[in-house]
Design an enzyme around this catalytic site. Structure first.
Site, PDB file in Angstrom:
ATOM      1  N   ASN A   9       0.916  -1.096   0.125  1.00 35.42           N
ATOM      2  CA  ASN A   9       0.018  -0.058   0.114  1.00 35.42           C
ATOM      3  C   ASN A   9       0.730   1.272  -0.103  1.00 35.42           C
ATOM      4  O   ASN A   9       1.272   1.669   1.005  1.00 35.42           O
ATOM      5  CB  ASN A   9      -0.899   0.014   1.301  1.00 35.42           C
ATOM      6  CG  ASN A   9      -1.762   1.233   1.359  1.00 35.42           C
ATOM      7  OD1 ASN A   9      -1.865   1.948   0.382  1.00 35.42           O
ATOM      8  ND2 ASN A   9      -2.347   1.283   2.469  1.00 35.42           N
ATOM      9  N   TRP A  10       1.319   1.704  -1.239  1.00 34.52           N
ATOM     10  CA  TRP A  10       2.098   3.023  -1.467  1.00 34.52           C
ATOM     11  C   TRP A  10       1.616   4.243  -0.644  1.00 34.52           C
ATOM     12  O   TRP A  10       2.090   5.074  -0.465  1.00 34.52           O
ATOM     13  CB  TRP A  10       2.382   3.127  -2.694  1.00 34.52           C
ATOM     14  CG  TRP A  10       3.274   2.257  -3.467  1.00 34.52           C
ATOM     15  CD1 TRP A  10       3.614   0.803  -2.811  1.00 34.52           C
ATOM     16  CD2 TRP A  10       3.858   2.229  -4.502  1.00 34.52           C
ATOM     17  NE1 TRP A  10       4.285   0.155  -3.761  1.00 34.52           N
ATOM     18  CE2 TRP A  10       4.453   0.774  -4.820  1.00 34.52           C
ATOM     19  CE3 TRP A  10       3.868   3.022  -5.686  1.00 34.52           C
ATOM     20  CZ2 TRP A  10       5.250   0.524  -5.901  1.00 34.52           C
ATOM     21  CZ3 TRP A  10       4.714   2.818  -6.789  1.00 34.52           C
ATOM     22  CH2 TRP A  10       5.431   1.691  -6.966  1.00 34.52           C
ATOM     23  N   LYS A  11       0.173   4.362  -0.500  1.00 36.26           N
ATOM     24  CA  LYS A  11      -0.242   5.292   0.153  1.00 36.26           C
ATOM     25  C   LYS A  11       0.180   6.649  -0.795  1.00 36.26           C
ATOM     26  O   LYS A  11       0.109   6.400  -2.053  1.00 36.26           O
ATOM     27  CB  LYS A  11       0.066   5.756   1.552  1.00 36.26           C
ATOM     28  CG  LYS A  11      -0.115   4.446   2.239  1.00 36.26           C
ATOM     29  CD  LYS A  11       0.016   4.587   3.696  1.00 36.26           C
ATOM     30  CE  LYS A  11      -0.069   3.451   4.641  1.00 36.26           C
ATOM     31  NZ  LYS A  11       0.007   3.342   6.187  1.00 36.26           N
ATOM     32  N   HIS A  94      -9.557   1.454   4.288  1.00 37.84           N
ATOM     33  CA  HIS A  94      -8.191   1.681   4.848  1.00 37.84           C
ATOM     34  C   HIS A  94      -8.848   2.473   6.045  1.00 37.84           C
ATOM     35  O   HIS A  94      -9.414   3.390   5.858  1.00 37.84           O
ATOM     36  CB  HIS A  94      -7.380   1.989   3.988  1.00 37.84           C
ATOM     37  CG  HIS A  94      -5.856   2.200   4.918  1.00 37.84           C
ATOM     38  ND1 HIS A  94      -5.501   3.130   5.757  1.00 37.84           N
ATOM     39  CD2 HIS A  94      -5.030   1.084   4.595  1.00 37.84           C
ATOM     40  CE1 HIS A  94      -4.424   2.783   6.052  1.00 37.84           C
ATOM     41  NE2 HIS A  94      -3.817   1.612   5.530  1.00 37.84           N
ATOM     42  N   GLU A  96      -7.033   4.834   7.337  1.00 36.92           N
ATOM     43  CA  GLU A  96      -6.916   6.264   7.013  1.00 36.92           C
ATOM     44  C   GLU A  96      -7.969   7.112   6.370  1.00 36.92           C
ATOM     45  O   GLU A  96      -8.306   8.078   6.493  1.00 36.92           O
ATOM     46  CB  GLU A  96      -5.688   6.514   6.204  1.00 36.92           C
ATOM     47  CG  GLU A  96      -4.409   6.328   7.142  1.00 36.92           C
ATOM     48  CD  GLU A  96      -3.087   5.649   6.519  1.00 36.92           C
ATOM     49  OE1 GLU A  96      -2.925   5.424   5.219  1.00 36.92           O
ATOM     50  OE2 GLU A  96      -2.219   4.915   7.344  1.00 36.92           O
ATOM     51  N   GLU A 166      -6.134  -4.925  10.105  1.00 38.15           N
ATOM     52  CA  GLU A 166      -5.208  -3.923  10.554  1.00 38.15           C
ATOM     53  C   GLU A 166      -5.649  -3.382  11.871  1.00 38.15           C
ATOM     54  O   GLU A 166      -6.442  -2.357  11.403  1.00 38.15           O
ATOM     55  CB  GLU A 166      -5.057  -2.976   9.291  1.00 38.15           C
ATOM     56  CG  GLU A 166      -4.791  -3.731   8.060  1.00 38.15           C
ATOM     57  CD  GLU A 166      -4.040  -2.434   7.063  1.00 38.15           C
ATOM     58  OE1 GLU A 166      -2.718  -2.668   6.597  1.00 38.15           O
ATOM     59  OE2 GLU A 166      -4.432  -1.563   6.797  1.00 38.15           O
ATOM     60  N   GLY A 172       1.812   2.088  10.852  1.00 34.85           N
ATOM     61  CA  GLY A 172       2.625   3.406  10.525  1.00 34.85           C
ATOM     62  C   GLY A 172       3.394   3.674  11.892  1.00 34.85           C
ATOM     63  O   GLY A 172       4.126   4.738  12.155  1.00 34.85           O
ATOM     64  N   SER A 212       2.478  -2.196  10.174  1.00 33.79           N
ATOM     65  CA  SER A 212       4.097  -2.500  10.390  1.00 33.79           C
ATOM     66  C   SER A 212       4.666  -3.778  10.255  1.00 33.79           C
ATOM     67  O   SER A 212       5.570  -4.273  10.961  1.00 33.79           O
ATOM     68  CB  SER A 212       4.539  -1.908  11.997  1.00 33.79           C
ATOM     69  OG  SER A 212       3.882  -0.669  12.204  1.00 33.79           O
ATOM     70  N   GLY A 233       2.979  -1.028   4.235  1.00 33.85           N
ATOM     71  CA  GLY A 233       2.800   0.177   4.012  1.00 33.85           C
ATOM     72  C   GLY A 233       4.237   0.671   3.854  1.00 33.85           C
ATOM     73  O   GLY A 233       4.707   0.343   2.797  1.00 33.85           O
TER      74      GLY A 233
HETATM   75  P1  PGA Z   1       2.310   0.360   7.579  1.00 35.48           P
HETATM   76  O1  PGA Z   1       0.910   0.580   6.950  1.00 35.48           O
HETATM   77  O2  PGA Z   1       3.124  -1.151   7.115  1.00 35.48           O
HETATM   78  O3  PGA Z   1       3.252   1.372   7.672  1.00 35.48           O
HETATM   79  O4  PGA Z   1       2.117   0.167   9.084  1.00 35.48           O
HETATM   80  C1  PGA Z   1       0.042  -0.721   6.768  1.00 35.48           C
HETATM   81  C2  PGA Z   1      -1.261  -0.199   6.159  1.00 35.48           C
HETATM   82  O5  PGA Z   1      -1.490   0.929   6.336  1.00 35.48           O
HETATM   83  O6  PGA Z   1      -1.702  -0.851   5.153  1.00 35.48           O
END
Ligand code: PGA
Length: 250
Positions: A9-11, A94, A96, A166, A172, A212, A233
């Site tokens: 997930n490159w965001k 997600h 976010e 998640e 993150g 993470s 991420g």
């Molecule tokens: P992260 O993100 O690996 O940076 O914790 C995972 C995600 O948001 O899908």
């Protein structure tokens, strides 16, 4: 029996040029992967990413989809548009998007249905906040998030979706759920799917862990029987890190 799926997930990172460069670096590093490998890139990168992915088994995904086919929805993208641009997968719900963009379980469900109808495989994110875990609500919460997200799909359609568990407190932050915590909660999600759609469906649906996940913790997480892959991420933004996650996911 379930093929693990590792999705990056490159965001909101990397434009088309950088996307192509990262994919070109990644391709040789994951060419022998046994897992399904997906990169979920910003929508403006889809075209460049599709071209860079030629000759590779890596799949392409987007990070959100609107629930209508077309119309007056400024800034939104439909499943048909994403398909045409080369996406086969799409992340939906997600945390976010739930936190910053008002996504709810109901809009997640609308988007999931639109994705499936439009021929995209949804990667549906569920997970609890820290205070919800501390209050003991994790199992109830992920059960309802999952069942609401899947409402209206047939069992067959559900079996082809991907769920990403998640925990919000692990995204993150560098904090990971323990291998056992992740496995237990994923087992709860699978049981909820079994109770509603039956064992044939729950045995097939792939449920990832996300939060993470990185080259250091991937082996322990993937050794758990219920965990079928990861949504990655930060560690998906470097070819070396992402390829190590992929290659240690057996
Ligand atoms: P992260 O993100 O690996 O940076 O914790 C995972 C995600 O948001 O899908």
């Amino acid at each position: 029996m379930r093929v693990p799926v590792i999705a990056g997930n490159w965001k909101m990172n990397k434009g088309p040029k950088e996307a192509a460069a990262l994919i070109n670096e990644l391709k040789p590093l994951v060419k022998d992967a046994e897992a399904t490998v997906v990169v979920c890139v910003p929508a403006v990168d889809l075209h460049a990413a599709k071209q860079a992915l030629r000759g590779s088994k890596i799949k392409l995904g987007a990070q959100n989809v609107h629930y209508k086919e077309s119309g007056a929805y400024t800034g939104e993208l439909s499943a048909g548009m994403l398909r045409e641009a080369g996406a086969e997968y799409v992340i939906i719900g997600h945390s976010e998007r739930r936190q910053y963009f008002g996504e709810t379980d109901e809009t997640v469900n609308l988007r999931v249905k639109a994705a499936v109808q439009g021929g995209l495989i949804p990667i549906i994110c569920v997970g609890e906040k820290r205070e919800q875990r501390e209050a003991g609500y994790t199992d109830t919460l992920v059960t309802y998030q999952t069942l609401i997200a899947l409402t209206g799909l047939t069992g067959d359609e559900v079996s082809k979706t991907i769920i990403a568990y998640e925990p919000v407190w692990a995204i993150g932050t560098g904090l990971t759920a323990t291998d056992e915590q992740a496995n237990e909660t994923i087992a709860v999600i699978r049981e909820a799917i079994r109770a509603k759609y039956g064992k044939r469906v729950s045995n097939k649906v792939r449920i990832q862990y996300g939060g993470s996940m990185n080259p250091k913790n991937v082996k322990g997480l993937m050794a758990q029987p219920e965990i079928d892959g990861g949504l990655i991420g930060v560690a998906s933004l470097k070819a070396a890190d992402f390829s190590q996650v992929v290659n240690n996911s057996k």
